[in-house]
Design a protein around this motif. Structure first.
Motif, PDB file in Angstrom:
ATOM      1  N   UNK A 166     -46.254 -21.746   5.745  1.00  0.00           N
ATOM      2  CA  UNK A 166     -45.203 -21.908   6.856  1.00  0.00           C
ATOM      3  C   UNK A 166     -43.933 -21.514   6.837  1.00  0.00           C
ATOM      4  N   UNK A 167     -43.321 -22.061   5.053  1.00  0.00           N
ATOM      5  CA  UNK A 167     -42.341 -21.732   5.771  1.00  0.00           C
ATOM      6  C   UNK A 167     -42.182 -19.793   5.330  1.00  0.00           C
ATOM      7  N   UNK A 168     -42.876 -19.286   4.880  1.00  0.00           N
ATOM      8  CA  UNK A 168     -42.749 -18.225   4.856  1.00  0.00           C
ATOM      9  C   UNK A 168     -42.560 -17.045   6.139  1.00  0.00           C
ATOM     10  N   UNK A 169     -44.041 -18.285   7.271  1.00  0.00           N
ATOM     11  CA  UNK A 169     -44.002 -17.576   8.710  1.00  0.00           C
ATOM     12  C   UNK A 169     -43.090 -17.418   9.329  1.00  0.00           C
ATOM     13  N   UNK A 170     -41.959 -19.198   8.888  1.00  0.00           N
ATOM     14  CA  UNK A 170     -40.429 -19.197  10.336  1.00  0.00           C
ATOM     15  C   UNK A 170     -40.052 -18.116   9.145  1.00  0.00           C
ATOM     16  N   UNK A 171     -39.660 -17.603   8.368  1.00  0.00           N
ATOM     17  CA  UNK A 171     -38.462 -16.828   7.976  1.00  0.00           C
ATOM     18  C   UNK A 171     -39.323 -15.827   8.504  1.00  0.00           C
ATOM     19  N   UNK A 172     -40.031 -15.103   7.793  1.00  0.00           N
ATOM     20  CA  UNK A 172     -40.424 -14.240   9.302  1.00  0.00           C
ATOM     21  C   UNK A 172     -40.531 -13.793  10.428  1.00  0.00           C
ATOM     22  N   UNK A 173     -40.793 -15.094  10.847  1.00  0.00           N
ATOM     23  CA  UNK A 173     -40.146 -14.409  12.322  1.00  0.00           C
ATOM     24  C   UNK A 173     -38.678 -14.819  12.483  1.00  0.00           C
TER      25      UNK A 173
END
Lengths: 152, 664
Positions: free
Chosen positions: B483-490
């Motif tokens: 989730x954290x990485x997904x938020x970052x790349x989003x």
């Protein structure tokens, strides 16, 4: 969704219960905030460090302690200094203009926007034969939005 | 030394004039050499003004009192950083600072746009516009208000700085604000270049946008830092007084905000082309107007430490700029046709139109209230004062409407919204707001304005959180990133959109902070002999007399207090040069939820037996405003961050970036 509302609840729980406190001091400040310091530039009687403002605060305190209403005290000051002693320009005489301005301005703006929208809507109902330069871009935008909504 | 600075400025004036002529003539006769020569002249102007500025800075640093400006604005007792800050504390110095920042902006723009490309057609005009403003500034500096006036018999020490300005805020608020006002010249120059060249497509908008964001964030932070400075130094328990100088710095920022939203209509849908030009013109006019008001002292203000005679020059320049740009605008108006029509009132387009109306409405209301005392004086010869209550009553409802729109706008799709779409998008934010109201009522928040305001803040918060959550979840499902990485790349991949949401969040923080501190401020005054106490909102303040500290050039008087057992020392500072104008240093105890704010108003007696007069404030949520300022900077930086991976972008140049990068 649940954890989202839980987070909101938690944030709110941290907010301290803030309550009004009313006292003579607050009354003096309440009245003094409505008076412009006559000898300073752009400061209220409540905030001005000048001696005159301090005297005026003392007068307000005495009058409040004697039970005079806020409006009565303000009227007394207007009597001796004129309307310009009030930080809130009264809705009468020349000061009325300052209140009317934004209303007229906003109404004009809204009317102009409304007129423009009507014109736009009317011409959009007319058949548009010439291909729009941004049609392709619209398709791409819709596609992009679709991807964003439903996974990249 | 004075002569050297003066020569640089006069030289810069001449070169700026040459740059204008060479650039325009170069376009006329299609001569690349002339155009290049004009650009080189602009670089040379930057070098000369930099040299002039360094000359003045050196004069201040080495206490060269043969310069009148150095003598008037600094003294030997001032530390080096303060002496350097005196550079922009007076009128001539701040003019030079303006000319300097403008020349640096011009050089940066020229350097960034040096490569060949379709934007090159704008550059001669951009040079001409920026150098016209520069020529005006250097004209004033060279012949009307020169900072390099020499004193025939140099005194041994200087007058020193206005005591109000001895503060950390002084080293950062004025330069930010002044640079922010000047920075709007760059997007304005691109708009004029588009009008003059007739290339009125989206290129100028894309170029303008970057520089408009820079101006927007600098001016925004300049305003917030000003509020912070006022809060710490002026000692009246607040941070924004609706003072004319504050207002004139806020107006260009408001119209600029409308501009950076409105240009999205043009970028995405080819709409509002004519209107966007108008918005940036108004923003620039208001910036010049702000400069004029700050420097002319025409309006009564606590900032009126720099009165001057250069007002008429500014007014003339402003008039010429308005006539010139509007002339150009109406000449090109037939070419500024919209490519698309409005499809529905329930659409992103409609929300942007409303945004424009509201921002311009607020800016106009503030403008009207600010100049009305002059109007009344002129037409009826009557004195009218327009104070904070006017601005709060007029701007308040419009600001509330903007908050509401900030929650709605991002959830509306372009073109047209369907009913399902509305339910899908609005369910969570609306529940968020309603739940919030119930909770606030339970906590005893019953002020209707506070309820409405916080309810709107929560609605926007719900919108933003929903957007981030949905985006991150979708990415997590699609790519398997955590989730954290997904938020970052989003955020990385859609930096404009999500950076924008962070800026919205910053505005929510600032709004909540303003609501809390405006509506729930508590205040009391107390005269305390040693050992006596006053209690306000759970803080018990006990007086222990005063302590006097003599430092070089300044006498500091501390009120020695203990707050619930801990030390707190509000100060008064008496500078030797200005013994009649003590400056205040507020005793501040800050927590995330409220500030205890204590002002030492006066005292009688001496040492530990002195009686102190205190002003005590409890200001809820003020630190949220400063946190909002930090987040505003962060969010804007994210929106301006260059898109990821230029290598891939060039490889897939024929496809839209997101579409091409799907499988990555």
């Amino acid at each position: 969704v649940k954890w989202l509302s839980a987070a909101v609840v938690a944030t709110l729980l941290l907010l301290p219960a803030i309550a009004h406190a009313d006292s003579l001091d607050n009354g003096v400040r309440r009245v003094a905030l409505q008076l412009q310091c006559p000898v300073c530039e752009g400061e209220t009687v409540a905030d001005s460090p000048s001696g005159l403002a301090a005297d005026m605060r003392a007068v307000i305190r005495t009058k409040l302690a004697e039970g005079e209403a806020d409006q009565q005290i303000l009227d007394d000051f207007v009597g001796s200094y004129g309307d310009s002693i009030l930080t809130e320009p009264p809705k009468r005489g020349i000061s009325l203009g300052v209140w009317i301005g934004p209303v007229v301005g906003f109404a004009l703006g809204a009317a102009l926007l409304g007129l423009m929208l009507r014109l736009w809507r009317r011409s959009s109902r007319a058949p548009n034969l010439a291909p729009s330069a941004s049609v392709d871009k619209d398709v791409v935008d819709d596609y992009r939005r679709f991807r964003q909504e439903f996974g990249q | 030394v004075p002569a050297l600075g003066q020569i640089c400025i006069v030289g810069a004036f001449g070169l700026a004039l040459y740059a204008i002529v060479a650039s325009l003539a170069g376009v006329r006769v299609s001569s690349r050499e002339l155009i290049a020569s004009g650009q080189n002249a602009a670089y040379a102007v930057t070098a000369l003004i930099t040299a002039a500025s360094l000359t003045l800075l050196a004069g201040l640093a080495f206490h060269d009192f043969s310069l009148r400006y150095v003598w008037e604005h600094s003294s030997r007792a001032m530390s080096m950083d303060l002496a350097l800050a005196a550079f922009y504390s007076g009128q001539q110095g701040s003019l030079l600072y303006w000319a300097w920042t403008l020349s640096i902006f011009a050089a940066i723009v020229l350097w960034q746009q040096r490569k060949p490309g379709p934007h090159r057609v704008f550059m001669p005009y951009v040079v001409a516009v920026l150098m016209t403003i520069e020529a005006f500034m250097t004209l004033l500096l060279g012949f009307v208000a020169t900072p390099f006036e020499a004193l025939p018999h140099p005194p041994s020490d200087g007058v020193g700085l206005n005591p109000l300005l001895y503060d950390a805020g002084m080293r950062i608020h004025p330069p930010m604000l002044l640079a922010g006002l000047m920075a709007w010249s760059v997007p304005f120059a691109f708009a004029i270049a588009a009008l003059a060249s007739g290339k009125l497509g989206n290129e100028w908008v894309a170029l303008s946008r970057r520089y408009a964001m820079v101006a927007w964030v600098i001016l925004g932070l300049g305003n917030i830092l000003g509020a912070w400075w006022a809060y710490h130094v002026l000692g009246w328990g607040g941070y924004w007084g609706w003072d004319p100088v504050e207002n004139v710095a806020l107006m260009p920022w408001l119209v600029g905000t409308a501009f950076i939203h409105s240009i999205q209509m043009q970028e995405r849908r080819g709409m509002l082309k004519a209107w966007n030009v108008i918005l940036i013109l108004i923003t620039f006019f208001l910036s010049i107007f702000g400069t004029f008001v700050v420097r002319s002292g025409i309006l009564a203000s606590v900032h009126a430490f720099a009165l001057s005679e250069i007002g008429p020059f500014f007014l003339t320049f402003l008039g010429a700029a308005i006539v010139g740009s509007l002339g150009l605008y109406f000449w090109r108006l037939p070419r500024l046709r919209s490519e698309n029509q409005l499809d529905s009132f329930l659409s992103r387009e409609a929300s942007f139109l409303l945004n424009n109306l509201l921002f311009l409405g607020i800016a106009f209301a503030i403008f009207w209230g600010t100049i009305y005392p002059l109007v009344a004086e002129a037409i009826a010869n009557q004195k009218v004062s327009v104070g904070p209550p006017y601005f709060k009553q007029v701007a308040g409802p419009l600001l509330a409407a903007i908050l509401l729109l900030m929650g709605i706008g991002p959830l509306l799709p372009w073109r047209r919204a369907s009913r399902d779409h509305l339910v899908h998008n609005f369910l969570i934010p609306v529940s968020c707001a309603l739940l919030g109201v119930v909770l606030l009522l339970l906590f005893g928040i019953d002020d209707p304005f506070a309820l409405l305001g916080f309810c709107l803040c929560l609605f926007v918060l719900g919108t933003i959180l929903q957007e981030f959550t949905r985006g991150a979840l979708a990415r997590h499902r699609a790519t398997g990133e955590n989730y954290v990485l997904a938020l970052g790349s989003l955020i990385r991949r859609n930096n404009r959109r999500y950076g924008g949401y962070l800026v919205h969040l910053a505005i929510v923080l600032i709004g909540a902070g303003a609501l809390g501190s405006q509506i729930y401020q508590q205040q009391t005054v107390a005269a305390l002999a040693p050992g006596q106490s006053v209690t306000l909102a759970g803080y018990t303040i006990t007086a222990q007399g005063i302590q006097t500290i003599q430092q070089p050039g300044v006498k500091i008087v501390d009120g020695v207090l203990s707050v619930n057992g801990q030390d707190l020392r509000p100060e008064k500072q008496y500078f030797d040069n200005f013994p009649q104008e003590p400056s205040t240093k507020v005793g501040l105890r800050s927590t995330p939820f409220e500030d205890l704010y204590v002002v030492l108003a006066d005292w009688t007696g001496d040492g530990s037996s002195a009686q102190v007069d205190l002003g005590v404030f409890v200001n809820p949520l003020v630190s949220w405003i400063w946190a909002g300022g930090v987040l505003l900077l962060l969010g804007t930086l994210i929106t301006m961050w260059p898109p990821p991976s230029p290598a891939r972008r060039t490889a897939t140049v024929s496809l839209p970036r997101e579409a091409a990068g799907v499988s990555a």
